[in-house]
Design an enzyme around this catalytic site. Structure first.
Site, PDB file in Angstrom:
ATOM      1  CE1 TYR A  79      61.739 112.260  40.293  1.00  0.00           C
ATOM      2  CE2 TYR A  79      60.719 110.773  38.715  1.00  0.00           C
ATOM      3  CZ  TYR A  79      60.610 111.796  39.636  1.00  0.00           C
ATOM      4  OH  TYR A  79      59.401 112.349  39.916  1.00  0.00           O
ATOM      5  CE1 TYR A  93      60.700 113.112  45.680  1.00  0.00           C
ATOM      6  CE2 TYR A  93      60.271 115.332  44.930  1.00  0.00           C
ATOM      7  CZ  TYR A  93      60.133 113.975  44.777  1.00  0.00           C
ATOM      8  OH  TYR A  93      59.424 113.488  43.703  1.00  0.00           O
TER       9      TYR A  93
END
Lengths: 138, 387
Positions: free
Chosen positions: B338, B288
C-alpha cells in the site's frame, strides 16, 4: 465514571447545533439564498456558497429512517472499547429528506439494524452540560 | 487548447523494499525508489528538473529527496493527498512540461504506513481529528474514526441498492489475492484466499472483514514522467498517456450522503473522451482498492459493468488473468502493498510494457490500460495508458 468518548468540539461554525443539542433540541443550518439545509453546518452554504445562513429549530421530536450503517467490531477511537459492537448509522430525517445525520443506534442488537428501519432521536447526557444526539428504534 | 494525447509518457518506475517495519526513514525509502526509477529510465538524477510528492504529513519533502540525489531541480511540490493524488500530480507535471517550465518530473510516495503513521487509525488525538476533518465533530463522537467505517457506510447503502452481496466483495479479494500468489514481492505471496475462508472471516466493520481492507506497509514508489520526444532517449519502453482526468469535488468527504454521486462518475466521461477510447478497448486495469467495495463502485463508474451487474461481472472471474479485465494484477493494495495508490500505477506500467512476457503474470497482448485513483466520493483521478 467520566465520559471516555470524544466530546463534540464546538466551533465558530457549529456552535448553534451543539448548544441546541445540549438543550435536547435539533437546529439545522439553512441557506437563505438557495433554501437548502447545510448538514454538517459550515461557514457558507455547501451547495451554493452563499453566506446568508440562518438556524432553524426542528424541535425535539425528530424521527427518521436508517439510510446506511456499519457495525463496528473494533474500537477505532478511544472510549468505544466497552460497548462493542458499535452501530454507526446515517439517518435520513422523515420531515427533511435531504438532511442526513450520522449517529449511533443505542440498545439495538446488530442483527436487527437494517436500511429503512425507523428511528427516533434521543439525547444522551454525556457530561454535566453536554448532550449528544443519538437514535433509538422507533 | 492543446490535446495531450500520446504526447507524454511514463518512462521509469521503481520501488523500495516493502515491509511492515522498515527501520528506516521515509527519505531513505524514497531515495531507494527514486534511484530504481532512474535506473529503469536510464536517466541521471540531474536530468530530473521537477520533483513532486503527496503525503499525509508522514513523508519526506521533494526538496530533501532532490538534495540527496544530488539533483538541483527547478521545481519541487509536496501536496497533502492520498488516493488519486498520483494522477493529479502527473497531470500537473504534464502542464509544467507543456509550458516549458520543466522537462522531466519524478513523482513519489514514501511512507512507513505500518510502523509509522497508520491510516487505519489508532493513536490519533480525537480533538485533532474533529478539527482536521470537515464536519469532524459530526462523526468522530460517534466512533466513526477510521476509513473502514467511512467506506462501510457508503458500501452498505450501495450494496443494498444494487443487490451486491458480501460474496461479491469476496470475489474482488479472492481475485487480487490470486494475483499476489504470482508476485513474490507481494505481502500476501504464499497466502492465498479461498471464498470459503473469506466468507467465514468475522466482520471487522460490517460489511467489511479484514480481507476487504487494504494492507498497511512501509514502502516507497516513484515514477518518472516526460515528453514523448524525450522518452525516445530513455532506456525503458515508454508507456504513453492517452488521457488523464482528475478531481471533481462533491461536498463532505467523510459525511457522505449522496451515494449516486461519486467523483469517479464525473471523471469517467471526460477521461474516455480525452483518450478517444471506450471501456471495451481497455484490456488491463489498476483500480484503486483501499477497500474491496471501492473497486465495485469504480467498475460501475468507469463503465465496465452496468449498475446492478457489477456483482455478476466479478463473480464471472473477469478481474482474474484471462478474464475480460484483469485487474490489480500484482495483488493490489488488498494483497501486494500500500502506497496510497502508487503501487498500482507501477504494475499497470509494467503490464503495458509487457515486462512479464513469457510468464504467467503477463496479461496477453494488452495494449491499453486504465489506472484509477480514488480517496472518497469527493476526489478521483484516472488515466488511460497505452503501449
Amino acid at each position: 465514571m467520566s465520559y471516555q468518548k470524544p466530546i463534540p468540539l464546538k466551533t465558530q461554525d457549529n456552535q448553534p447545533y451543539w448548544d441546541a443539542a445540549d438543550r435536547h433540541e435539533l437546529v439545522l443550518q439553512k441557506c437563505e439564498t438557495c433554501n437548502s439545509y447545510n448538514h454538517p453546518p459550515g461557514p457558507a452554504c455547501s451547495k451554493c456558497g452563499s453566506t446568508e445562513l440562518s438556524w432553524e429549530s426542528q424541535g425535539s421530536a425528530i424521527t427518521g429512517t436508517i439510510y446506511s450503517y456499519v457495525v463496528s467490531y473494533r474500537p477505532f477511537l478511544p472510549g468505544f472499547q466497552d460497548d462493542l459492537p458499535t452501530i454507526i448509522v446515517v439517518v435520513q430525517l422523515d420531515n427533511l429528506k435531504e438532511v442526513k445525520i450520522i449517529g449511533n443506534v443505542l440498545a439495538c442488537p446488530p442483527e436487527e439494524v437494517k436500511i429503512g428501519m425507523p428511528v427516533k432521536m434521543t439525547w444522551q447526557d454525556i457530561t454535566e452540560d453536554r448532550a449528544l444526539p443519538q437514535w433509538i428504534q422507533a | 487548447m492543446a490535446t495531450i494525447k500520446d504526447r507524454y509518457a511514463i518512462v521509469g518506475v521503481g520501488e523500495s523494499e516493502r515491509s511492515k517495519n522498515s527501520g528506516r526513514t521515509p527519505l531513505h525509502l524514497a531515495l531507494d525508489a527514486a534511484r530504481a526509477a532512474l535506473k529503469d529510465a536510464g536517466l541521471e538524477a540531474r536530468e530530473i528538473d521537477g520533483f513532486m510528492s503527496y503525503s499525509e504529513n508522514d513523508s519526506c519533502t521533494s526538496h530533501q529527496l532532490a538534495t540527496y540525489l544530488g539533483a538541483r531541480p527547478k521545481y519541487v511540490k509536496d501536496i497533502m493527498g492520498g488516493g488519486s493524488s498520483t494522477e493529479m500530480l502527473i497531470a500537473d507535471a504534464i502542464g509544467l512540461i507543456e509550458t516549458g517550465q520543466v522537462n522531466t518530473v519524478l513523482i513519489y510516495r514514501a511512507m512507513n504506513g505500518r510502523s509509522g503513521v497508520r491510516m487505519g487509525g489508532g493513536g490519533w488525538d480525537v480533538n485533532m481529528l474533529q478539527g482536521a476533518m470537515d464536519g469532524g465533530s459530526f462523526f468522530i463522537p460517534y466512533g466513526a474514526g477510521g476509513p473502514g467505517q467511512w467506506f462501510g457506510l457508503f458500501a452498505t447503502r450501495h450494496m443494498q441498492q444494487t443487490g451486491l452481496t458480501h460474496e461479491h466483495l469476496g470475489h474482488v479479494c479472492v481475485s487480487f489475492y490470486e494475483h499476489a500468489q504470482r508476485n513474490p514481492k507481494a505481502f500476501f505471496y504464499g497466502k492465498p484466499l479461498s471464498m470459503e475462508e473469506y466468507l467465514k472471516t468475522p466482520s471487522l466493520s460490517y460489511p467489511f472483514n479484514k480481507h476487504d481492507f487494504c494492507l498497511e506497509s512501509d514502502e516507497a514508489n516513484a515514477i518518472i514522467v516526460t515528453s514523448a520526444e524525450k522518452a525516445k532517449d530513455c532506456k525503458s519502453r515508454p508507456v504513453y498517456i492517452m488521457g488523464i482526468e482528475a478531481r471533481r469535488t462533491v461536498s463532505h468527504a467523510h459525511y457522505w450522503t449522496n451515494l449516486d454521486e461519486v467523483a469517479s462518475d464525473f471523471v469517467a466521461p471526460s477521461l474516455y473522451k480525452k483518450a478517444g477510447v471506450t471501456p471495451q478497448d481497455i484490456q488491463v486495469a489498476s483500480i484503486y482498492d483501499c477497500f474491496s467495495w471501492v473497486v465495485l463502485r469504480q467498475l460501475e463508474a468507469y463503465g465496465f459493468a452496468a449498475r446492478g451487474e457489477v456483482g455478476d461481472f466479478v463473480a464471472s472471474g473477469n478481474l482474474k488473468m484471462g478474464g475480460k479485465l484483469p485487474t490489480n494484477t500484482a495483488g493490489g493494495m488488498l494483497s501486494e502493498g500500500y502506497t496510497h495508490g502508487m503501487n498500482n500505477v507501477l504494475e499497470i506500467v509494467r503490464q503495458i510494457r509487457h515486462e512479464y512476457k513469457g510468464t504467467d503474470r503477463q496479461v496477453e497482448n494488452c495494449e491499453i490500460g486504465i489506472c484509477t485513483g480514488w480517496s472518497g466520493p469527493d476526489i478521483a483521478g484516472a488515466m488511460i495508458l497505452r503501449n
